[in-house]
Design a protein around this motif. Structure first.
Motif, PDB file in Angstrom:
ATOM      1  N   SER A   5      41.349  24.765  48.521  1.00  0.00           N
ATOM      2  CA  SER A   5      40.681  26.064  48.577  1.00  0.00           C
ATOM      3  C   SER A   5      40.920  26.894  47.315  1.00  0.00           C
ATOM      4  CB  SER A   5      41.185  26.841  49.796  1.00  0.00           C
ATOM      5  OG  SER A   5      40.597  28.104  49.862  1.00  0.00           O
ATOM      6  N   ARG A   6      39.866  27.614  46.914  1.00  0.00           N
ATOM      7  CA  ARG A   6      39.946  28.570  45.801  1.00  0.00           C
ATOM      8  C   ARG A   6      39.204  29.841  46.208  1.00  0.00           C
ATOM      9  NH1 ARG A   6      37.049  24.329  42.268  1.00  0.00           N
ATOM     10  NH2 ARG A   6      36.804  23.502  44.375  1.00  0.00           N
ATOM     11  N   PRO A   7      39.723  31.002  45.854  1.00  0.00           N
ATOM     12  CA  PRO A   7      39.029  32.244  46.220  1.00  0.00           C
ATOM     13  C   PRO A   7      37.663  32.329  45.546  1.00  0.00           C
ATOM     14  CG  PRO A   7      40.826  32.688  44.695  1.00  0.00           C
ATOM     15  CD  PRO A   7      40.960  31.262  45.102  1.00  0.00           C
ATOM     16  N   ARG A   9      34.028  34.799  46.190  1.00  0.00           N
ATOM     17  CA  ARG A   9      33.276  35.761  46.997  1.00  0.00           C
ATOM     18  C   ARG A   9      31.886  35.946  46.407  1.00  0.00           C
ATOM     19  NH1 ARG A   9      35.441  41.910  47.655  1.00  0.00           N
ATOM     20  NH2 ARG A   9      35.292  41.757  45.368  1.00  0.00           N
ATOM     21  N   ALA A 172      36.459  36.602  42.610  1.00  0.00           N
ATOM     22  CA  ALA A 172      37.534  36.006  43.394  1.00  0.00           C
ATOM     23  C   ALA A 172      37.959  36.880  44.566  1.00  0.00           C
ATOM     24  CB  ALA A 172      38.741  35.729  42.492  1.00  0.00           C
ATOM     25  N   ASP A 176      44.407  39.413  49.786  1.00  0.00           N
ATOM     26  CA  ASP A 176      45.219  38.213  49.941  1.00  0.00           C
ATOM     27  C   ASP A 176      45.170  37.667  51.363  1.00  0.00           C
ATOM     28  OD1 ASP A 176      46.079  38.237  47.272  1.00  0.00           O
ATOM     29  OD2 ASP A 176      47.592  39.750  47.750  1.00  0.00           O
ATOM     30  N   ARG A 180      40.145  35.376  53.599  1.00  0.00           N
ATOM     31  CA  ARG A 180      39.326  35.911  52.517  1.00  0.00           C
ATOM     32  C   ARG A 180      38.196  34.933  52.184  1.00  0.00           C
ATOM     33  NH1 ARG A 180      43.134  35.587  47.210  1.00  0.00           N
ATOM     34  NH2 ARG A 180      41.362  36.684  46.307  1.00  0.00           N
ATOM     35  N   ALA A 182      36.170  32.240  50.380  1.00  0.00           N
ATOM     36  CA  ALA A 182      36.755  31.160  49.582  1.00  0.00           C
ATOM     37  C   ALA A 182      35.839  29.953  49.531  1.00  0.00           C
ATOM     38  CB  ALA A 182      38.110  30.750  50.162  1.00  0.00           C
TER      39      ALA A 182
END
Length: 334
Positions: A5-7, A9, A172, A176, A180, A182
């Protein structure tokens, strides 16, 4: 949260409005076909056409709409990326041409080319760039004017494709929370034994006008072996989706909506059948837009978001196939 997973949006999306819509009845008349033939052959009711605008101009419309939806200006961006399958010219990159259309300055602009799934490949790269802190906010655009490379005498391909552009503004996020937005996972596989099943042979250094004997337009026209493309993708589809979902740490039951590349009626039917989901959980805009190449999937994503079929916290499965032949997919938490 998945280890992959990576942020990521989505701040806003936008699409272009074609200069003209062509319905299948008009194409029946043009090709001398019985009424209803084109709709029956392709599954497309209408498709967009851009007779005069270039890809940078069409992209600028979609990009401006995405920025407006995000409440941002071009000055708020750190990078501009174009993920088109085709381009206005051999060089410079289309991102630079779009950059000029938008009146931007200094912000880096570059292209990613993965044919029909360029938007997915770009999401994967942008997710890593945002996670590393290299960029904070990126404008991503996909546009193809398929009509420019089609054989005007071939009703099957001419009726299948449409022109269009779609764009998204990405960052991103600023929290936190484990829930969020992702990019939970992204996956790509290329099966190049079918590399020539979908191509435009000319336009590169392999077949220049000086090296080709004959009418150069012949090698600058889109060619597709649809059955071979379908067989190659179908052979690996089930395993590919299972491995993608496993990497994302989610099951199919957790997917709120599937957003596929709108490749063809046969391709859409294959997705309906193999995933075994109710049709109302799969974004299907094919009849109203046709195959818009790289703009196809992000256009479908835009409609799912703007019309409320995907909302904050929902998990979406994005899937597509491309020339190469490449399978691509991404799992997004919106």
């Amino acid at each position: 949260m998945s280890a992959h997973s990576r942020p990521l949006r989505i701040l806003g999306t936008g699409v272009s409005t074609p200069a003209r819509w062509i319905d299948s009845a008009e194409l029946d008349t043009r090709f001398g076909l019985a009424p209803g033939t084109m709709r029956a052959r392709t599954g497309v009711t209408r498709r967009g056409l851009e007779p005069t605008r270039n890809a940078a101009e069409v992209s600028a419309e979609a990009a401006t709409a995405a920025l407006r939806a995000a409440g941002l200006r071009t000055d708020d961006l750190d990078a501009l990326i174009c993920a088109n399958a085709s381009h206005d010219q051999a060089m410079p990159c289309n991102a630079a041409l779009l950059h000029r259309e938008l009146g931007m300055h200094r912000v880096p602009a570059f292209d990613i080319n993965a044919s029909c799934i360029g938007f997915l490949a770009a999401l994967d790269l942008i997710g890593s760039l945002l996670a590393s802190g290299r960029y904070r906010r990126v404008l991503l655009s996909s546009c193809d004017l398929a009509s420019r490379a089609l054989d005007p005498g071939d009703p099957d391909t001419f009726g299948l494709f449409g022109d269009g552009a779609a764009a998204a503004v990405l960052d991103a996020g600023d929290d936190d929370d484990e829930r969020r937005p992702a990019l939970l996972a992204a996956r790509f596989e290329t099966w190049s034994d079918a590399v020539h099943a979908c191509e435009i042979p000319g336009g590169g250094s392999r077949l220049t006008p000086a090296r080709y004997v004959g009418d150069y337009r012949d090698v600058c026209t889109f060619r597709m072996d649809g059955k071979r493309l379908y067989r190659t993708a179908a052979l690996h589809f089930d395993r590919f989706v299972a491995e993608l979902l496993d990497e994302a740490g989610v099951g199919l039951a957790q997917i709120r909506r599937v957003v596929p590349h709108q490749a063809s009626r046969l391709g859409m039917e294959h997705i309906f059948k193999r995933l075994g989901l109710p049709r109302d959980r799969i974004e299907d805009i094919f009849a109203e837009h046709g195959n818009q190449v790289s703009a196809s999937l992000p256009t479908a994503l835009h409609h799912a978001l703007s019309e409320g079929r995907l909302e904050r916290g929902d998990i979406a499965l994005l899937l597509g196939t491309a020339a190469g032949v490449t399978l691509g997919g991404a799992v997004l938490r919106i």
